[in-house]
Design an enzyme around this catalytic site. Structure first.
Site, PDB file in Angstrom:
ATOM      1  N   CYS A 207     -67.812   1.504  -7.546  1.00  0.00           N
ATOM      2  CA  CYS A 207     -68.652   0.449  -6.969  1.00  0.00           C
ATOM      3  C   CYS A 207     -68.173  -0.946  -7.344  1.00  0.00           C
ATOM      4  O   CYS A 207     -68.504  -1.918  -6.669  1.00  0.00           O
ATOM      5  CB  CYS A 207     -70.102   0.631  -7.396  1.00  0.00           C
ATOM      6  SG  CYS A 207     -70.834   2.172  -6.832  1.00  0.00           S
TER       7      CYS A 207
ATOM      8  N   CYS B 255     -72.855  -1.353 -12.217  1.00  0.00           N
ATOM      9  CA  CYS B 255     -72.470  -0.038 -12.731  1.00  0.00           C
ATOM     10  C   CYS B 255     -71.469   0.568 -11.763  1.00  0.00           C
ATOM     11  O   CYS B 255     -71.520   0.323 -10.552  1.00  0.00           O
ATOM     12  CB  CYS B 255     -73.684   0.864 -12.907  1.00  0.00           C
ATOM     13  SG  CYS B 255     -74.630   1.199 -11.410  1.00  0.00           S
TER      14      CYS B 255
ATOM     15  N   HIS C 206     -75.767  -1.332   0.068  1.00  0.00           N
ATOM     16  CA  HIS C 206     -74.680  -1.215  -0.913  1.00  0.00           C
ATOM     17  C   HIS C 206     -73.463  -0.552  -0.270  1.00  0.00           C
ATOM     18  O   HIS C 206     -73.228   0.648  -0.460  1.00  0.00           O
ATOM     19  CB  HIS C 206     -75.198  -0.391  -2.092  1.00  0.00           C
ATOM     20  CG  HIS C 206     -74.246  -0.214  -3.235  1.00  0.00           C
ATOM     21  ND1 HIS C 206     -73.102  -0.967  -3.412  1.00  0.00           N
ATOM     22  CD2 HIS C 206     -74.269   0.655  -4.292  1.00  0.00           C
ATOM     23  CE1 HIS C 206     -72.478  -0.581  -4.496  1.00  0.00           C
ATOM     24  NE2 HIS C 206     -73.167   0.407  -5.052  1.00  0.00           N
TER      25      HIS C 206
END
Length: 381
Positions: free
Chosen positions: A96, A367, A337
């Site tokens: 990510c 994260c 996201h």
């Protein structure tokens, strides 16, 4: 005390743009990743007033590098722009945090004096390239017989629940955070706070993930993990989108008459405890503050990626920040996201928010899969 490269090589941000964020299967699902990414590459050049041939390198993030996102999607996007092909391109995967790491690498190359102009970007089309398909597309697995870690049960969903259990985060708290994210994102959209940072895709000009949300409505949702605290209303949405930022050395910006928006004053990528999987923002925030000599009180805006409500709530419990500075325009729970783009998207939004609010410092932290965390500290100039 802040430290950094010599003033001539100091990286400065000249332009920062993003597409709207589309829901999986939504308004951007008809666009390939290269189409979304090239749009931001071209637009960031236009806004910066920099010729494409002046760019030394483009580094982009993408997580699921298979199919339409395979074979260096950053390069394929650049080639599809029709711009000069002599610009080198690289695609990185830090899960990510991929696009955030792309910004770290571009600015580090500038600070080292190896390049003068670079674009850092990221993309993910989760509608067209399913999450995890790069692991299942061919036979085999990355683990060896002596691989020291066993993936915790339920992967990131289990990690979020273990963090919640460790910190005593309740279902009601997670739901309340989901309501907060949606409400702040709605306020930001209605006030036009994202307008300046978005380049439209076709006729799409606004993020698609916002929805009317109440605590009562979220309380009726089924947990993602049996007995857990997270639901679809307190978890990030799978999404489509791209973002790009153009960085130059301070000397190049001055010589070309470019007006900097911000500079990067600190960056880290760290590992965290694999059992909790998603504790990276806590470790990364502590390290980037220590490296820069800043305290959280010195920072005006905190962008903590809303992968799960418990990730942000655990970070908040650890650092006790001013809640009025945290994810002030909502986050991934409301906005979405797109994995490989989110690190760049957060930086784009953070810099634009600093200028809107006449503030100085912003922290962006995420994260990342593989039990990692990324953090960037940017300063408006």
């Amino acid at each position: 005390m802040l430290t950094g490269p010599d003033i001539a090589n100091r990286p400065v941000l000249v332009a920062a743009v993003r597409t709207p964020i589309g829901r999986r299967g939504g308004v951007l699902a008809g666009y390939k990743a290269v189409e979304l990414l090239r749009l931001t590459q071209v637009e960031v050049l236009r806004r910066a007033g920099v010729e494409a041939a002046e760019v030394d390198q483009v580094i982009g993030g993408c997580v699921t590098q298979v199919g339409e996102q395979s074979l260096n999607v950053t390069r394929n996007a650049w080639l599809s722009t029709g711009l000069p092909p002599g610009v080198g391109c690289t695609t990185v995967d830090t899960s990510c945090g991929s696009a955030q790491q792309a910004n770290h690498l571009v600015t580090a190359l500038i600070a080292a004096g190896e390049i003068d102009v670079g674009i850092a970007c990221g993309v993910e089309s989760m509608s067209r390239v399913a999450l995890g398909s790069n692991l299942t597309a061919v036979r085999g697995h990355y683990k060896t017989a002596d691989y020291p870690w066993d993936d915790p049960p339920r992967a990131q969903f289990g990690g979020a629940e273990r963090i919640a259990a460790r910190d005593g985060i309740t279902r009601a708290e997670a739901d309340a955070y989901g309501v907060r994210s949606q409400a702040l994102a709605r306020r930001a959209v209605d006030a036009g706070r994202f307008d300046a940072e978005i380049v439209p895709v076709g006729g799409v000009r606004a993020d698609e993930g916002l929805r009317d949300t109440t605590a009562e409505g979220l309380a009726r949702l089924t947990p993602l993990v049996e007995g857990g605290v997270h639901t679809a209303g307190s978890t990030s949405q799978q999404s489509d989108g791209a973002a790009a930022l153009l960085w130059t050395s301070a000397s190049r910006a001055r010589a070309a008459g470019l007006t900097p928006l911000a500079r990067l004053v600190g960056q880290v990528t760290v590992g965290a405890d694999p059992y909790y999987l998603l504790d990276g923002p806590i470790a990364a925030t502590g390290k980037v503050l220590a490296r820069t000599g800043l305290s959280l009180r010195d920072v005006d805006r905190y962008e903590v990626n809303e992968a799960f409500a418990a990730v942000v709530l655990a970070w908040r419990r650890r650092f006790r920040p001013d809640p009025e500075r945290l994810n002030v325009n909502g986050g991934a729970i409301a906005l979405g996201h797109p994995l490989g783009a989110s690190g760049a998207r957060l930086l784009v939004s953070a810099v634009h928010e600093l200028h809107r609010a006449d503030a100085e410092f912003a922290l962006v932290t995420m994260c990342c899969g593989g039990s990692q965390g990324t953090a960037s500290l940017v300063q408006r100039v």
